[in-house]
Scaffold this active site. Structure first.
Site, mmCIF file in Angstrom:
data_model
loop_
_atom_site.group_PDB
_atom_site.id
_atom_site.type_symbol
_atom_site.label_atom_id
_atom_site.label_comp_id
_atom_site.label_asym_id
_atom_site.label_seq_id
_atom_site.Cartn_x
_atom_site.Cartn_y
_atom_site.Cartn_z
ATOM 1 N N ARG A 1 -1.069 3.822 17.809
ATOM 2 C CA ARG A 1 -1.361 4.913 16.873
ATOM 3 C C ARG A 1 -0.967 6.285 17.387
ATOM 4 N NH1 ARG A 1 -0.320 1.574 13.446
ATOM 5 N NH2 ARG A 1 -1.977 0.365 12.470
ATOM 6 N N ASP B 1 0.818 -1.218 0.000
ATOM 7 C CA ASP B 1 0.000 0.000 0.000
ATOM 8 C C ASP B 1 0.845 1.258 0.000
ATOM 9 O OD1 ASP B 1 -1.345 -2.244 1.086
ATOM 10 O OD2 ASP B 1 -2.823 -0.968 2.054
ATOM 11 N N ASP C 1 -8.221 2.861 12.245
ATOM 12 C CA ASP C 1 -6.924 3.528 12.311
ATOM 13 C C ASP C 1 -6.926 4.908 11.674
ATOM 14 O OD1 ASP C 1 -5.572 1.724 13.861
ATOM 15 O OD2 ASP C 1 -4.965 0.483 12.163
ATOM 16 N N SER D 1 -4.683 -9.681 6.771
ATOM 17 C CA SER D 1 -4.165 -8.334 7.011
ATOM 18 C C SER D 1 -3.647 -8.312 8.442
ATOM 19 C CB SER D 1 -5.311 -7.345 6.807
ATOM 20 O OG SER D 1 -4.995 -6.125 7.387
#
Lengths: 407, 407, 407, 407
Positions: D104, D22, D133, D185
């Site tokens: 995060r 990505d 996220d 994932s």
């Protein structure tokens, strides 16, 4: 706007219509924007006042609607939305009695019902893109009719002011009685009226006299207090001054009495659901008296842990109602919890109204846990003062152990 | 009583002494009951008024005490007990501003300090066996001095009335100015005065005029409103009407101003910690103004989730203070949470006092999250009205999915 | 003891009788102490096991009771006490599944019913003076039969040990099969068994093998996992491995299966209601599987706010049940709230049992809010990824404004 | 995409870069889309593993970045984000240990710091438009750098699959080692690894063996249990098996030990913040042991009310962390409350690891409120069993009064 690309796929829209400037402009805008769709005007009568309903159908048709449905929801609003909410004790951010918030779900539900009846494929509201009401309406639509398209013109069109709207209508030769300037933005129903805008936009300004409409200023209220009595059954007001009244009639009666005494004015800077703060002034005269009455009976009948739990229900409910989550399992659960507690919220209260204040001055209940003989100095047969020593020793035991261990 | 078996093992007792009838009788009773022990009188000055302190030492010695310690706790009481509590927003059962409750821990702590200084092996209080104060005092003693014996005469002796006490003193030739009848039981400090007893014992009675002492009746308050301004820093009042004042001085000033306007009267039937209900009337004039000021600034600076959290802290703190759990890790944790939030509680408020009401009418803060340009109709650079659609779709997504799944 | 002053005023006592050493001694003690009163033995069958009931009547009569009532409460216990509790998710202090606590109210209620039937004027239990059970029993008695006198021998008599009790019975020539030493104190019912005492009294000791009785050690459990399926309807288990079973039968079946795999062992140092800590080991094999099943379905059907609310109900309920407040309005309210939420707790779960663990590995529900198409990467018709931007902007708006204002 | 209209106004972007497919595609896409802007790659080392960092700079430059900043945040992550969170006890929806969520904010903060250092005017992340996220990153950006533009390619571009991305890179002759198919994932850091996708998308599927990477299957774990000891100070692990270790080293050590025993596997269908549910499997081996250790000490040191309060903090914190609200006053307040309580969370725990389970089997603390002599049968000097009667009478007084009044 008029040269916008036509959007297709909408054949019939039910519009929450008030007859005001915004929704008057929405009718032609919808037709022009959505492929000449049919517009069904819908107006919920939640007690906003007769004057807002007179001539409404004519106005809607003149603006281009094909039909106008006015639905009387006054009793249902008070019985099934207001009473369950106030039984929980919900007050948003400690101050706001949720007047506008409580009305949105019943209006949305009735609007969906009209949409089903007329076979519409869309619903439309005139709420702005910065407010709570868009979330409340659309949250209810999502729960009740996820298949219906929702049109929110204020988020779609480019108009941003009353001037824009007046120009838009003038261009189309649609008459309106709306004036070019309006100081305050208002929303009214049986429970309350809200005021925003004008000088209120600065919280450093005291609201001017012109803001208020349902209540007199405390300074202009009678110099003599007035007493009003409420009979309460299962957390609902059944009688006012000994007269049996329907939920709506009870509220109207209390609005009259309390409004004369300047009771129920609120001035709050609140957190909107959409993340910003706004300042609003609210008037809830009768509701303030009802609240005082319910809480007074609760003082007599709820024990310490039950009352604490009732406050937790209230906190949850205040956000749920404010945030437009009425048609959810959470709401059902909160109301089930509250109605269970309200089974003992029975009794009579006398409330003194004077210069803006509503004070419960007399309270009694068949479910009262208060007993003069238990509470006072003397002997009684349920409480031996010697029991207190044991209670205190065990109640403070953890502190004692902690202190002994850390010596 | 006088022929009770002598109890041994106590040599020196520090008595929380007020000079009233109860504690006057306690001195000889302690000596007679506990093996002729030495009595050290102790009185905490928490702002109950000069008149309660005048001649106190003489009276104590005349009753048989060997010493009398009067300790000035006024500033510490306001700064370290009241301010941390009101910053949390704690209000017991939605109504009671915790005036008596907040005073107990500081008094108990000072009493223990005197006990350590004079080498006492016991402490004694004059609280009755049906009230909260015995639990509060003894809860604090357990945490601070678990080794000290606690004597609670009202749970030990057989006397049950003023008549009993007067007879007891008369028998011993101890003079007292106490009258045979006293309608109300009262407790006063800088923050408030409480009233119980008399006609108040029936919640169906409106309090009579004679109940109230710190405030005038709203009906007798001035016909013109008065405005008072507060400057607030980290959740504490620093200035009143632009004058920098110590915590205690600020409270006294506000008591004066607000009392004249009939502000701060409370009438509640509450759940005592010991399981029964009691009815009390309270006057907290200055405190009511402080509360209004703090909450007003919070309206500007706390976001939605922070404010909800602050209410949870308040709920916990209200019970903790009422229940006498001040000297616990829970209290420290609650205050840590609250003081962290209070870092942004800064600003100015103007409060209107009129006929019993204190209303914040002007609010501003350097930490304000309110912004006129964000909240109002027009465009701005932080909020695009088109964002609302996405917000609403996700916010109501669970409702939409539920509705689609149950079709 | 034998020469204690006779207490009068009690004619007939219903004793919660287990046949163990304590309650065997209580029968003669009651007769001797309370004026030769009549003793009615009462035993609630809450699934503690057949072996505890065999010969119980004979033993009671031999000890001096006039009658012995054994009441089968097994199905009612699971259906009306356990199921409503576990639907709320209540777990005391994060660990204890409330096995003993849930049984107390149903036993107390049945005991009161026997008392009414036989016209008793007192009830008696064998709980010690340091534990929770005395509070639970007497809390229920207070709610259900405040007129009945409560006798708690362990708080009255001077005996303090098994030796004392054995000597007491020997003195009176009453035979007992009780041994002089018993390492652990245990309490069993359909839901669980508890263990206290012995080496467990030091939390720095790992429980020895001899502690556990309902479950095998994980080390001795089968080397192959076993899968068990539950069907759940309205928050209640209706089928185990596709077989429709009554509440009690479902629990027994799961106890068997899970016990073989060492599932359901708990070791906790907990806060007793009476202020001290105690260390207990508990076995709840079937209950642990039920819990896992209920929570698994909830994962599918409760939205974020509903689940948060369910946790608040759980927290309240865990203390309420532990603290013996079953027969209160608060309990009714909590159950009403919980059962409302449980309307959507329907579906199937497969649980893997292996070496002490119960893990839900497969879950499905007709009320599921989960949808593969919504959650995954691709496009769908209810969620437009572009909506996320608007959501995020409004969701974080207060943070943005705060950051901009404090620059 | 390649023919999209160039967007202007962005000169330099700091991209959260992982080297995966990505973010490899994002570099050319940003340049093409945003007016040939400069791209600064940024990678936070939060313990995701050396193999993810090797060659990262080269790869970033090869993809078109002008610089690549790899910032070591491992110790800070554990000390300042993980430890404060787990001290509160926060577990999202009762199951998820917040592994991705906690990372995060520290990544976003470091990314903003790089942006400030290099003078960037935008930040970019590779999160999808359906996940949490994006909200967490952008919520942190809003709080820390509201002036920076946020670019979220997944919400802007039209690509929707790995195939799209591979084709996009192939078109531009950018090499990638990424394979066309990837079942799961994943997101990894020192605390945990998450797995989504593949067969997990149906909650009726048991996770297959190939899902898990940090832990062995319980079935394949050693047949002998292993014991690990933790020393805990102020709610933080200071020693593992008596070795003083830094926060990060302690976590790594525990990951190793616990992973071998199959400890820390979680399988949950959770409510995403954006309104839909998703199913994830998580592995948190060391963290599960740390949690067990902290909770075990709390059992000894927190009294009943403190523990209840700690659970409320945990509930709040679990949502706050999950929802990305780290840089808020609410977070500071929660941590202040928690750290105050954690002052007494000191002691030693021994945890048994066996076939997937971590069980605290030995616990001790200098702050323990547990006392063998208080809890057990015999006499002691702080607890007189006769006190219990008084306690119970007052504790159940409201029930008694209610029962008497409703007779």
């Amino acid at each position: 706007m008029s040269n916008a690309v036509k959007k297709s796929g909408v054949k019939k829209v039910v519009l929450a219509y008030s007859g005001g400037l915004d929704t008057s402009a929405i009718i032609p805008w919808l037709k022009e924007t959505y492929d000449d769709c049919e517009i069904v005007a819908f107006c919920a009568d939640v007690g906003q006042g007769e004057e807002e309903l007179v001539g409404l159908t004519e106005k809607a048709l003149a603006s281009g609607a094909s039909e106008c449905h006015i639905v009387d929801l006054k009793e249902e609003f008070v019985a099934d939305y207001i009473y369950p909410t106030i039984a929980t004790g919900a007050i948003y951010e400690g101050t706001y009695l949720l007047g506008t918030s409580m009305a949105r779900p019943i209006i949305a539900k009735a609007q969906v019902e009209v949409a089903r009846k007329v076979g519409a494929d869309a619903v439309c509201h005139g709420c702005t893109g910065k407010g709570n009401d868009q979330v409340r309406f659309e949250g209810c639509f999502a729960a009740l009719a996820p298949d219906l398209k929702v049109i929110a013109p204020w988020r779609e069109w480019e108009m941003r002011s009353r001037e824009d709207l007046l120009a838009y209508l003038a261009e189309r030769d649609i008459k309106t009685s709306a004036s070019a300037t309006k100081i305050y933005s208002r929303d009214a129903n049986a429970w309350h009226i809200s005021h925003e805008g004008g000088e209120l936009e600065d919280p450093w300004n005291e609201p001017s006299k012109g803001v208020w409409t349902m209540t007199v200023a405390p300074e202009e209220a009678p110099n003599e207090p007035e007493y009003v009595s409420l009979a309460i059954k299962n957390g609902r007001v059944t009688h006012v001054n000994d007269e049996a009244l329907s939920p709506y009639a009870a509220l109207m009666t209390l609005n009259d009495i309390a409004g004369k005494h300047g009771v129920g004015r609120i001035d709050i800077t609140e957190n909107r659901l959409v993340g910003m703060k706004s300042r609003g002034c609210y008037e809830t005269p009768g509701g303030t008296v009802m609240f005082a009455g319910l809480r007074a009976i609760e003082e007599l009948v709820l024990d310490k842990t039950s009352r604490t739990w009732r406050e937790q229900i209230a906190g949850q409910m205040s956000h749920l109602v404010y945030d437009g989550r009425w048609f959810t399992p959470l709401c059902k659960s909160l109301i089930a919890a509250s109605e269970s507690l309200a089974e003992s919220v029975n009794g009579d209260v006398v409330i003194k109204l004077y210069k803006g204040q509503a004070t419960a001055v007399k309270k009694r209940s068949p479910n009262s846990l208060y007993s003069e003989s238990f509470a006072t100095f003397g002997e009684d047969d349920v409480y031996d003062q010697k029991h207190a020593e044991g209670f205190i020793r065990l109640y403070s035991l953890a502190s004692r152990i902690r202190a002994l261990n850390t010596k």
